[in-house]
Design an enzyme around this catalytic site. Structure first.
Site, PDB file in Angstrom:
ATOM      1  N   ASP A 187     102.773 -56.913  -8.696  1.00 49.76           N
ATOM      2  CA  ASP A 187     103.244 -55.543  -8.667  1.00 49.76           C
ATOM      3  C   ASP A 187     104.093 -55.391  -7.404  1.00 49.76           C
ATOM      4  O   ASP A 187     103.885 -56.087  -6.420  1.00 49.76           O
ATOM      5  CB  ASP A 187     102.029 -54.604  -8.636  1.00 49.76           C
ATOM      6  CG  ASP A 187     102.435 -53.185  -8.957  1.00 49.76           C
ATOM      7  OD1 ASP A 187     103.639 -52.935  -9.170  1.00 49.76           O
ATOM      8  OD2 ASP A 187     101.553 -52.326  -9.012  1.00 49.76           O
ATOM      9  N   ASP A 200      97.538 -54.671 -17.776  1.00 49.45           N
ATOM     10  CA  ASP A 200      96.669 -55.032 -16.646  1.00 49.45           C
ATOM     11  C   ASP A 200      95.824 -53.819 -16.328  1.00 49.45           C
ATOM     12  O   ASP A 200      96.227 -52.680 -16.580  1.00 49.45           O
ATOM     13  CB  ASP A 200      97.485 -55.397 -15.397  1.00 49.45           C
ATOM     14  CG  ASP A 200      97.980 -54.159 -14.666  1.00 49.45           C
ATOM     15  OD1 ASP A 200      98.965 -53.541 -15.111  1.00 49.45           O
ATOM     16  OD2 ASP A 200      97.347 -53.777 -13.656  1.00 49.45           O
ATOM     17  N   CYS A 227      77.774 -62.212 -27.975  1.00 50.50           N
ATOM     18  CA  CYS A 227      78.835 -62.632 -27.048  1.00 50.50           C
ATOM     19  C   CYS A 227      78.585 -64.076 -26.614  1.00 50.50           C
ATOM     20  O   CYS A 227      77.453 -64.467 -26.350  1.00 50.50           O
ATOM     21  CB  CYS A 227      78.880 -61.707 -25.835  1.00 50.50           C
ATOM     22  SG  CYS A 227      80.048 -62.244 -24.550  1.00 50.50           S
ATOM     23  N   CYS A 277      79.858 -65.565 -23.872  1.00 47.39           N
ATOM     24  CA  CYS A 277      80.241 -65.833 -22.473  1.00 47.39           C
ATOM     25  C   CYS A 277      79.081 -66.428 -21.679  1.00 47.39           C
ATOM     26  O   CYS A 277      77.926 -66.364 -22.086  1.00 47.39           O
ATOM     27  CB  CYS A 277      80.791 -64.575 -21.808  1.00 47.39           C
ATOM     28  SG  CYS A 277      79.551 -63.495 -21.041  1.00 47.39           S
ATOM     29  N   CYS A 323      76.223 -63.991 -21.037  1.00 50.81           N
ATOM     30  CA  CYS A 323      75.400 -63.652 -22.200  1.00 50.81           C
ATOM     31  C   CYS A 323      74.651 -64.854 -22.762  1.00 50.81           C
ATOM     32  O   CYS A 323      73.599 -64.694 -23.372  1.00 50.81           O
ATOM     33  CB  CYS A 323      76.273 -62.992 -23.266  1.00 50.81           C
ATOM     34  SG  CYS A 323      76.831 -61.333 -22.747  1.00 50.81           S
ATOM     35  N   HIS A 371      81.512 -61.226 -17.642  1.00 48.62           N
ATOM     36  CA  HIS A 371      81.397 -60.731 -19.018  1.00 48.62           C
ATOM     37  C   HIS A 371      82.556 -59.795 -19.379  1.00 48.62           C
ATOM     38  O   HIS A 371      83.146 -59.915 -20.463  1.00 48.62           O
ATOM     39  CB  HIS A 371      80.073 -60.008 -19.245  1.00 48.62           C
ATOM     40  CG  HIS A 371      80.045 -59.284 -20.561  1.00 48.62           C
ATOM     41  ND1 HIS A 371      79.816 -59.924 -21.768  1.00 48.62           N
ATOM     42  CD2 HIS A 371      80.309 -57.985 -20.880  1.00 48.62           C
ATOM     43  CE1 HIS A 371      79.911 -59.050 -22.746  1.00 48.62           C
ATOM     44  NE2 HIS A 371      80.211 -57.868 -22.243  1.00 48.62           N
TER      45      HIS A 371
END
Lengths: 366, 366
Positions: B89, B262, B300, B302, B305, B331
């Protein structure tokens, strides 16, 4: 629990503990995870580093999240996602140092939680019940850790109580497949340490710990207690020096025949920006590291040192970023774990004395 | 920079950006790492999750650690240990929202650092110089992000300045191999947005961003600006909606032809104990999760999880442990990255509308 002593080099010992959740090579350093997490670290990172056993804390876990919740998960291993061995401190030290103490009785200790002020009681039986629910591989007896300095009379009475509690712990622990260690107290009084050691060995435990050291006394005084007491501890059982310590404390205690260590130092120092290196401690916040492209410790093979510079880690600390604490915690635990690995190798090759001499020469203290 | 548009499904677009440090599949979500770190995360965790591009922030990095230090490392990639693309940015948004603003001139903005109060100046040329040193794959033009609501006259003048600055950015950026994106401003005034879009496309950029949205306006107003402006943006260039947003914001903006997003939400919410799930947000601190053995999000895949329970994550938050923020940040970023992967798949299979409808039906908002 089985303890095999492979080799000795001087008084230094090279052994192996066979525990419920796996084997542990000694001399060993155990990272501290009081609240069911080694601060800032994830279990898979501890495995990557090669940690073989970690600590949990009875006092902290009893207060939060509570033993029933951990019991519901079948113990601390499943609750926190760590499959290797765990040793749990009995809570004795924390009950006396963290809580608002109300009353000590022969049955145990009345205290108020440091979290919410609620009234609590832990005695030897309770400490065994809690640790049974935590299902820790090594259970510690409930003891009183006397402050430094303490009056002889106070220590005498306290040790008598600690031995009595140890007997109650042994009875209550009966039928639990996990190991139970006794804790030798006695302050800086060598004769009381000796009597305590005999009292505990008469009861008989899977291992013996030296408690109440590294509580503010000079290093020489600590080493002198270890030097006098270790020879009285059964040679065929592991010897654990609780809450110790600096790398120099550890290597000197190994030289006196100690097998196991734990300390918050690698993680606590890390969160304050202090890194352990073979040359001594390094404060990463120092302005001289502002543009330093070198790793935290040159020659270190850890994840932090292979990927990040001093300038970057310093920046993370200046900006208050969590990754800073993560990277130094990782490095410092790696440092301790590898330090112990090197100590073990030197005992195996009969070169421990030379390794110790070189390490002490290179390690600059503040 | 090359942008290839593979497929469309309604207005939704499936494309690929070829950047200096690799390719990026669109629509894409870019985790935010303002201070050269995606908060609480490590680069290797972002790679494991499948993040393809992350954000850095010119304003933050200019103030700390300073562009010279990052320049010494050859840019932000080597400084922070992230090898894949980075978008930075321009600092416009932060200069106006975080600093103590002193004076806006046609050359740029005089302000005081929010860190130490030191006097600073950033204009379009400075923003390009800084981002060249950061060596970001996508450089953003320096712009003024007007607050919501703003007066029409103020916005008119501001947009004229933003277009003038964009021209100066393009000139200054000349010779830099990295991509340069223009930022369309204009508040909620559709005609000013339209004029700004034309002004910027006349100059010509590698991509175009919608700035000044998700700044407090109702979602319908934001979607209406997107719906009116996106069709004016060149179809063969990527379209980036800055600072957005919730999963519902994102899927609705994809439906209007946006390619890039974003937002700090996945990491900021995580540090506050809030987890994203397909069923909506879940506050892990809630007492009903006290003994909940299920993962944060059922089904999930991930790391969090697969290995940890709600009860454990809740305990970590209650105890103030860093691992709590780590696990939910992991997560939540996984949630966003996989959400975008599913969006891309649905566009590829021409089922985006159905996917959107199902997602909206399942996602419960507070």
């Amino acid at each position: 629990m089985e303890f095999s002593l492979f080799q000795t080099d001087g008084l230094a010992r090279r052994g192996e503990l066979a525990l419920s959740h796996g084997k542990v090579q000694t001399p060993i350093f155990m990272p501290v995870g009081s609240a069911a997490t080694v601060k800032a670290m994830a279990p898979r990172e501890l495995e990557e580093i090669g940690a073989e056993i970690i600590l949990g804390n009875t006092y902290h876990l009893y207060l939060r999240p509570g033993t029933d919740i951990i019991g519901q998960f079948g113990g601390l291993h499943d609750f926190m996602g760590w499959e290797k061995p765990i040793l749990t401190d009995s809570g004795g030290y924390q009950v006396f140092s963290l809580s608002n103490l109300n009353k000590i009785t022969p049955e145990g200790v009345h205290f108020k939680s440091h979290i919410d002020g609620s009234a609590c009681f832990i005695g030897p039986e309770e400490a065994m019940e809690i640790q049974a629910k935590l299902n820790s591989d090594i259970v510690m007896c409930f003891d009183e850790c006397v402050p430094y300095p303490s009056q002889r009379d106070y220590v005498l009475n306290s040790v008598a109580m600690t031995i009595d509690w140890a007997r109650k712990c042994k009875e209550k622990h009966s039928g639990n497949k996990n190991a139970l260690f006794g804790i030798i107290q006695g302050g800086m009084f060598l004769d009381i340490r000796k009597n305590c050691t005999h009292g505990l060995t008469d009861i008989g435990f899977d291992g013996y710990a030296l408690g109440g050291l590294s509580v503010g006394e000079p290093q020489e005084e600590m080493l002198s207690v270890i030097a006098e007491t270790a020879p009285l501890m059964p040679a065929d059982k592991p010897r654990y020096l609780m809450g110790v310590g600096t790398p120099l404390d550890i290597i000197r205690a190994v030289a006196l025949g100690i097998d196991m260590f734990d300390c918050v130092m690698p993680t606590r120092n890390a969160r304050n920006g202090s890194a352990f290196t073979r040359g001594g401690k390094l404060n990463i916040r120092n302005a001289r590291f502002k543009a330093d492209e070198r790793p935290v410790e040159e020659g270190c093979g850890c994840w932090c040192c292979r990927n990040f510079s001093r300038a970057y880690v310093r920046h993370l600390f200046n900006a208050g970023e969590i990754l800073g604490a993560r990277l130094l915690s990782y490095h410092n635990i790696y440092f301790y774990i590898n330090f112990m690995r090197d100590i073990r190798s030197s005992i195996e090759s009969g070169t421990f004395a030379a390794f110790k001499k070189d390490f002490e020469a290179a390690y600059v203290t503040d």
